[in-house]
Design an enzyme around this catalytic site. Structure first.
Site, PDB file in Angstrom:
ATOM      1  N   GLU A 161      30.931  -3.099  71.368  1.00 38.74           N
ATOM      2  CA  GLU A 161      31.741  -4.046  71.378  1.00 38.74           C
ATOM      3  C   GLU A 161      33.078  -3.399  70.949  1.00 38.74           C
ATOM      4  O   GLU A 161      33.340  -3.211  69.657  1.00 38.74           O
ATOM      5  CB  GLU A 161      31.623  -5.520  70.522  1.00 38.74           C
ATOM      6  CG  GLU A 161      32.295  -6.730  70.749  1.00 38.74           C
ATOM      7  CD  GLU A 161      33.515  -6.826  70.160  1.00 38.74           C
ATOM      8  OE1 GLU A 161      34.495  -6.455  70.533  1.00 38.74           O
ATOM      9  OE2 GLU A 161      33.468  -7.419  68.809  1.00 38.74           O
ATOM     10  N   CYS A 186      39.768  -7.716  67.144  1.00 42.39           N
ATOM     11  CA  CYS A 186      39.510  -6.975  68.566  1.00 42.39           C
ATOM     12  C   CYS A 186      39.839  -8.178  69.533  1.00 42.39           C
ATOM     13  O   CYS A 186      40.375  -7.779  70.649  1.00 42.39           O
ATOM     14  CB  CYS A 186      38.120  -6.338  68.649  1.00 42.39           C
ATOM     15  SG  CYS A 186      36.858  -7.456  68.156  1.00 42.39           S
TER      16      CYS A 186
END
Ligand code: ADP
Length: 494
Positions: A263, A298
């Site tokens: 990720e 993120c």
């Protein structure tokens, strides 16, 4: 409630050693990391700096625990009970865990205590409650034959975590790994090791057998790399930068073809159509999702793409919202926003802002600069406009409280701009036209798309990106697929 975080940790020094085979141990060569925090410089030196030798010991402990079957073959109902007990222990220790993350990362205590740690606990409970609702499959179409397709654990799994939301990300990966029967070795980020070191003991207290969970704090290029290259590690699961994500793929290829879950970064496109019915709400939602952790998120919506007719109105509303997110004392439960994680990160983000000024772009920051002391590493919410989509500010992940505003002449152009990115984690479209909303949501290349909203959070929803934002998904019952493999067993009847 803890009144003075620094005094609390001077009086109650946190555990800083590695956790291997159910015990806290120093690094084999006694090495420790040296650092101070980004708010006051509070000394946090002394966290074990694990090397390859320690990673070997942790993997060995994990392998032995796995092979013993004490956890890997334990009934699911029992695993669930133990994991739920762990969630209770996290709840009981929530204040201390939030304080540990705050003192190390200087994100606000308020944010950890009221939002991030409760979310981590909710994730633990979600997975524990979901695991016995996951069924295996069978193949029954062949006469006299029956095939069982079942999930099996990978074995020893490595988990490498980031510093921007330490407990949430750790639980997203470690808990489904454990529930699938794996043993785990965790390499927390150098900037945020203490909470992971602490919760390892809570996992033991909850009843997870020794060796099933191990923690090897240390540097990424040493301990993280050794874990990812280890021949006895069958899966490596990571959250962090795309640059390191690519290295993990290389390490898997150089070693044993271990399964890789990544990720990585993002540059969230936030499309504001001329048919957006509530520009003020669109701007507020952006600020709420962009600025709360100094933009160190993120999935942050860091790239606004507004249609020409609404661009100026959107910027005006967004600038008003910036005042809400001016950083303040991270230790106070009253502050919404604290510092960036480190001096290094601070310099990196400031360099982007300085570059925007040099280029003559419009750079907005609120005039109220807050009351942070001299030397604290904090950055005011920043809105940059007047740049082209090809500019590096519109392409690179800044990982700070910096939003860029791009202008599109049509929604179609906005979609093309959104997709002209190496990243594909999360995005949004704001419009009152249902047809336009759905069309854009389908066409933007991301793992997670929002219509007239952002950051909708539910453990039942998978989280993860496409393109260079990653491989595989966290959260939801799909996460169980990441941490297991499929095995078919054929039975023939006479
Ligand atoms: P950031 O740039 O945001 O700090 P990184 O991707 O560098 O993010 O770090 C995320 C995690 O990856 C951290 O735990 C870090 O220690 C680890 N890491 C960094 N470099 C490597 C590497 N070469 N191999 C394995 N893990 C690494």
């Amino acid at each position: 409630m803890i009144k003075n975080l620094e005094q609390f940790f001077l009086d109650n020094p946190p555990e800083k050693r590695a956790f291997i085979g159910g015990e806290y141990v120093e690094a084999a060569d006694g090495a420790v990391m040296k650092k101070g925090n980004s708010y006051s410089g509070f000394d946090l030196s002394g966290i074990a700096d694990c090397s390859e030798a320690d990673v070997d010991l942790a993997v060995q402990a994990a392998k032995e625990a796995y092979e013993s079957g004490a956890w890997s073959r334990l009934d699911v109902a029992k695993k669930k009970e133990i994991v739920l007990r762990f969630a209770e222990l996290m709840e009981e220790n929530r204040e201390e865990i939030a304080a540990l993350d705050t003192i190390e990362t200087c994100r606000s205590f308020q944010n950890y205590y009221y939002d991030s740690i409760p979310k981590a606990i909710e994730a633990v409970r979600y997975f524990a409650e979901a695991v016995d609702k996951v069924y295996d499959k069978s193949i029954c179409g062949r006469a006299g034959m029956h095939g069982i397709v079942k999930r099996v654990p990978l074995g020893v799994v490595g988990v490498i975590t980031p510093w921007n939301d330490p407990m949430v990300v750790t639980m997203w990966k470690v808990i489904p790994s454990l529930l699938m029967g794996n043993s785990v070795v965790i390499k927390p980020a150098e900037q945020s090791s203490l909470s992971t070191i602490r919760v390892a003991a809570l996992m033991k207290e909850a009843g997870i057998p020794d060796g099933v969970v191990n923690v090897v704090p240390g540097r990424g290029e040493v301990a993280g790399k050794a874990l990812a290259l280890h021949m006895d590690v069958r899966g490596i699961f990571f959250t962090g930068s795309s640059e390191i994500g690519k290295k993990l793929l290389e390490y898997a290829g150089q070693s044993n073809m271990k399964k890789v879950g990544l990720e990585c970064g993002g540059k969230g496109p936030y499309i504001v159509s001329s048919k957006c019915g509530d520009i003020a709400l669109a701007a507020k939602t952006l600020a709420d999702n962009m600025f709360y952790n100094q933009g160190q998120i993120c999935s942050a919506p860091s790239r606004v793409i507004a249609e020409t007719s609404v661009k100026d109105a959107f910027i005006e509303e967004l600038e008003k919202q910036c005042a809400v997110y001016v950083p303040d004392d991270p230790y106070s439960l009253e502050s919404r926003v604290g510092c960036v994680v480190s001096r290094e990160q601070y310099d990196k983000v400031q360099a982007y802002i300085a570059y925007a000024r040099e280029c003559g772009y419009t750079v907005y920051q609120p005039s109220d600069r807050g009351t942070m002391p001299e030397g604290a590493c904090y950055i005011l919410p920043t809105v940059i406009s007047g740049l082209k989509p090809e500019d590096k500010l519109a392409k690179e992940e800044i990982f700070g409280p910096v939003v860029v505003i791009l202008e599109a002449e049509s929604v179609n152009e906005a979609v093309n701009m959104a997709n002209a990115s190496e990243y594909g984690l999360a995005g949004a479209v704001w419009t009152d036209d249902l047809n336009e909303a759905y069309d854009v949501a389908e066409r933007v290349e991301v793992g997670l798309m929002h219509i007239n909203s952002y950051g909708e959070d539910d453990n039942a929803a998978p989280f993860g990106g496409v393109k260079q934002s990653g491989l595989g998904k966290d959260k939801s019952s799909y996460a169980f697929d990441e941490y297991s493999d499929l095995k078919t067993i054929w039975m023939k009847f006479r």
